[in-house]
Scaffold this active site. Structure first.
Site, PDB file in Angstrom:
ATOM      1  N   LYS A 152       6.791  -1.651   1.912  1.00  0.00           N
ATOM      2  CA  LYS A 152       5.364  -1.083   2.599  1.00  0.00           C
ATOM      3  C   LYS A 152       4.131  -2.303   2.565  1.00  0.00           C
ATOM      4  O   LYS A 152       3.393  -1.929   1.262  1.00  0.00           O
ATOM      5  CB  LYS A 152       4.898   0.162   1.861  1.00  0.00           C
ATOM      6  CG  LYS A 152       4.397   1.117   2.798  1.00  0.00           C
ATOM      7  CD  LYS A 152       4.228   2.721   2.365  1.00  0.00           C
ATOM      8  CE  LYS A 152       3.362   3.542   3.120  1.00  0.00           C
ATOM      9  NZ  LYS A 152       3.296   3.419   4.593  1.00  0.00           N
ATOM     10  N   ARG A 196       7.640   3.515  -5.347  1.00  0.00           N
ATOM     11  CA  ARG A 196       7.689   2.539  -4.058  1.00  0.00           C
ATOM     12  C   ARG A 196       6.655   1.592  -3.960  1.00  0.00           C
ATOM     13  O   ARG A 196       6.897   0.436  -3.611  1.00  0.00           O
ATOM     14  CB  ARG A 196       7.735   3.554  -2.789  1.00  0.00           C
ATOM     15  CG  ARG A 196       8.069   2.912  -1.642  1.00  0.00           C
ATOM     16  CD  ARG A 196       8.303   3.797  -0.403  1.00  0.00           C
ATOM     17  NE  ARG A 196       7.132   4.385   0.028  1.00  0.00           N
ATOM     18  CZ  ARG A 196       6.705   5.308   0.727  1.00  0.00           C
ATOM     19  NH1 ARG A 196       7.834   5.840   1.404  1.00  0.00           N
ATOM     20  NH2 ARG A 196       5.557   5.855   1.272  1.00  0.00           N
ATOM     21  N   GLU A 228      13.225   3.554  13.043  1.00  0.00           N
ATOM     22  CA  GLU A 228      12.191   4.904  12.722  1.00  0.00           C
ATOM     23  C   GLU A 228      10.917   4.656  13.502  1.00  0.00           C
ATOM     24  O   GLU A 228      10.839   3.988  14.810  1.00  0.00           O
ATOM     25  CB  GLU A 228      11.562   4.476  11.244  1.00  0.00           C
ATOM     26  CG  GLU A 228      11.136   3.077  10.942  1.00  0.00           C
ATOM     27  CD  GLU A 228      10.603   2.617   9.442  1.00  0.00           C
ATOM     28  OE1 GLU A 228      10.550   3.583   8.760  1.00  0.00           O
ATOM     29  OE2 GLU A 228      10.567   1.575   9.278  1.00  0.00           O
ATOM     30  N   TYR A 279       0.842  -1.259   0.063  1.00  0.00           N
ATOM     31  CA  TYR A 279       0.049   0.002  -0.042  1.00  0.00           C
ATOM     32  C   TYR A 279       0.963   1.193  -0.071  1.00  0.00           C
ATOM     33  O   TYR A 279       2.079   1.188   0.185  1.00  0.00           O
ATOM     34  CB  TYR A 279      -0.848   0.225   1.262  1.00  0.00           C
ATOM     35  CG  TYR A 279      -0.484   0.357   2.424  1.00  0.00           C
ATOM     36  CD1 TYR A 279       0.492  -0.393   3.163  1.00  0.00           C
ATOM     37  CD2 TYR A 279      -0.538   1.605   3.018  1.00  0.00           C
ATOM     38  CE1 TYR A 279       0.901  -0.131   4.362  1.00  0.00           C
ATOM     39  CE2 TYR A 279      -0.040   2.164   4.156  1.00  0.00           C
ATOM     40  CZ  TYR A 279       0.750   1.325   5.032  1.00  0.00           C
ATOM     41  OH  TYR A 279       1.443   1.706   6.239  1.00  0.00           O
TER      42      TYR A 279
HETATM   43  N1  PDD Z   1       3.409   5.707   6.760  1.00  0.00           N
HETATM   44  N2  PDD Z   1       8.046   4.787   7.873  1.00  0.00           N
HETATM   45  C1  PDD Z   1       7.130   3.621   7.880  1.00  0.00           C
HETATM   46  C2  PDD Z   1       7.372   2.473   8.574  1.00  0.00           C
HETATM   47  C3  PDD Z   1       5.857   4.395   7.381  1.00  0.00           C
HETATM   48  O1  PDD Z   1       4.749   3.526   7.528  1.00  0.00           O
HETATM   49  C4  PDD Z   1       5.832   5.763   6.834  1.00  0.00           C
HETATM   50  C5  PDD Z   1       4.424   6.139   6.095  1.00  0.00           C
HETATM   51  C6  PDD Z   1       6.873   6.192   6.785  1.00  0.00           C
HETATM   52  C7  PDD Z   1       7.085   7.574   6.247  1.00  0.00           C
HETATM   53  O2  PDD Z   1       7.069   7.692   4.819  1.00  0.00           O
HETATM   54  P1  PDD Z   1       6.265   8.940   3.837  1.00  0.00           P
HETATM   55  O3  PDD Z   1       7.225  10.077   4.221  1.00  0.00           O
HETATM   56  O4  PDD Z   1       6.539   8.365   2.441  1.00  0.00           O
HETATM   57  O5  PDD Z   1       4.842   9.006   4.210  1.00  0.00           O
HETATM   58  C8  PDD Z   1       8.079   5.809   7.356  1.00  0.00           C
HETATM   59  C9  PDD Z   1       2.117   6.199   6.000  1.00  0.00           C
HETATM   60  C10 PDD Z   1       2.047   7.664   5.914  1.00  0.00           C
HETATM   61  C11 PDD Z   1       0.956   5.650   6.731  1.00  0.00           C
HETATM   62  O6  PDD Z   1       1.042   4.456   6.827  1.00  0.00           O
HETATM   63  O7  PDD Z   1      -0.112   6.088   7.009  1.00  0.00           O
END
Ligand code: PDD
Length: 303
Positions: free
Chosen positions: A154, A52, A187, A33
């Site tokens: 993801k 991605r 993270e 996703y």
């Molecule tokens: N999450 N790390 C993880 C584990 C994440 O699930 C996300 C994003 C990020 C940040 O990625 P980005 O800057 O591309 O949003 C880092 C999204 C926002 C979510 O699951 O809602």
């Protein structure tokens, strides 16, 4: 205005957006996703998110049912149909349904679900005062190993993050800080982590076992443009405690200042001055300006 769902190419109301209980996304988290948001109605960094998504799918050998240009077109169509001033868009691709059983060969073809809904962002208070991160791990919620399912993908297999968030919220924190098996910072449950030390920006390398955030990438590029030295570096929780500033980044949250780190039940450390720091605020402002400029340019190009 509101919520609208694109189910395999058909726009439907949320009540009609139903998938089979035999879908492997439901049964096994066998899905990938993305989360994208709009600025002024235009999806920000959509190509990066779709790249991605394709890479996440490749990592779990899931064949995307649609080529990326169609995913882009359907994403825009769904957001436009929602009529929201600003939208949150979730793009989910599952391996589809099939007979019960782990073997992916049982799947009868992928399913695409796009959900557009009004964007919600963190409360202004989070930006004004900063938030608390809780170091989790004792509850077996450390980031799982790259050698298992690499967190760079993801996927819908989200229990690790769900349990980390549960542990953080039970301790009154806004987000969780996940470490690897050695205790190094990886993270947050759904955001990347940055530290500012003596005016320099540091964030864990991709090799730490993290998702390569789109926001992270934009922030690193922006830092370079505005003259803030930035590098990937191994970070330990103690490095965050001693940092001048810490912040987290994600699509829906942009940059959120972190002013406290809860290391244990009764051990909360104040980071820097305990207030959102100047480098964080400068980068946040630059990030927002960049987002607005990028979508304005995309609109001019008719994207
Ligand atoms: N999450 N790390 C993880 C584990 C994440 O699930 C996300 C994003 C990020 C940040 O990625 P980005 O800057 O591309 O949003 C880092 C999204 C926002 C979510 O699951 O809602």
């Amino acid at each position: 205005m509101g919520r609208i769902v694109n189910l395999d190419g058909t726009l439907v109301a949320p009540e009609q957006a139903v998938v089979s209980v035999f879908d492997r996304g439901f049964l096994y988290g066998d899905s990938v996703y993305e989360v994208v948001r709009t600025y002024r109605g235009v999806l920000f960094e959509l190509p990066a998110h779709l790249d991605r998504l394709a890479e996440s799918a490749r990592r779990i050998a899931l064949e995307l049912p649609w080529p990326v240009p169609r995913l882009a077109a359907e994403s825009k169509r769904t957001v436009n149909a929602s009529g929201n001033p600003e939208s949150y868009l979730r793009i989910v691709v599952t391996r589809g349904e099939g007979e019960l059983g782990l073997d992916p060969a049982l799947a009868r073809g992928g399913r695409v679900v796009l959900i557009a809904q009004p964007l919600t962002t963190p409360p202004p208070e989070a930006y004004r005062s900063g938030v608390t991160l809780a170091l989790v791990g004792a509850e077996a919620t450390g980031r799982h190993l790259r050698e298992a399912i690499d967190p760079a993908a993801k996927t819908g297999n989200h229990l690790n993050a769900v349990l980390a968030m549960k542990a953080a919220r039970e301790r009154g924190a806004y987000e969780a800080l996940l470490v690897d098996a050695q205790g190094r910072v990886t993270e947050a449950s759904s955001a990347n982590v940055f530290a500012v030390r003596r005016g320099e920006l540091a964030t864990p390398p991709l090799g730490a076992g993290i998702l390569e955030g789109v926001t992270r990438r934009v922030v690193l590029a922006l830092a370079q443009q505005i003259g803030i030295p930035a590098a990937e570096a191994e970070l330990w929780p103690d490095d965050l405690c001693r940092a001048d500033e810490v912040f987290i980044t994600s699509t829906t949250r942009e940059l959120v200042p972190v002013t406290h780190l809860a290391r244990g039940e009764k051990d909360t450390v104040t980071i820097g001055s305990g207030r959102p720091g100047p480098v964080t605020l400068r980068l946040l402002e630059a990030f927002r300006a960049r987002a607005i400029a990028e979508v304005a340019a995309a609109r001019t190009l008719g994207a």
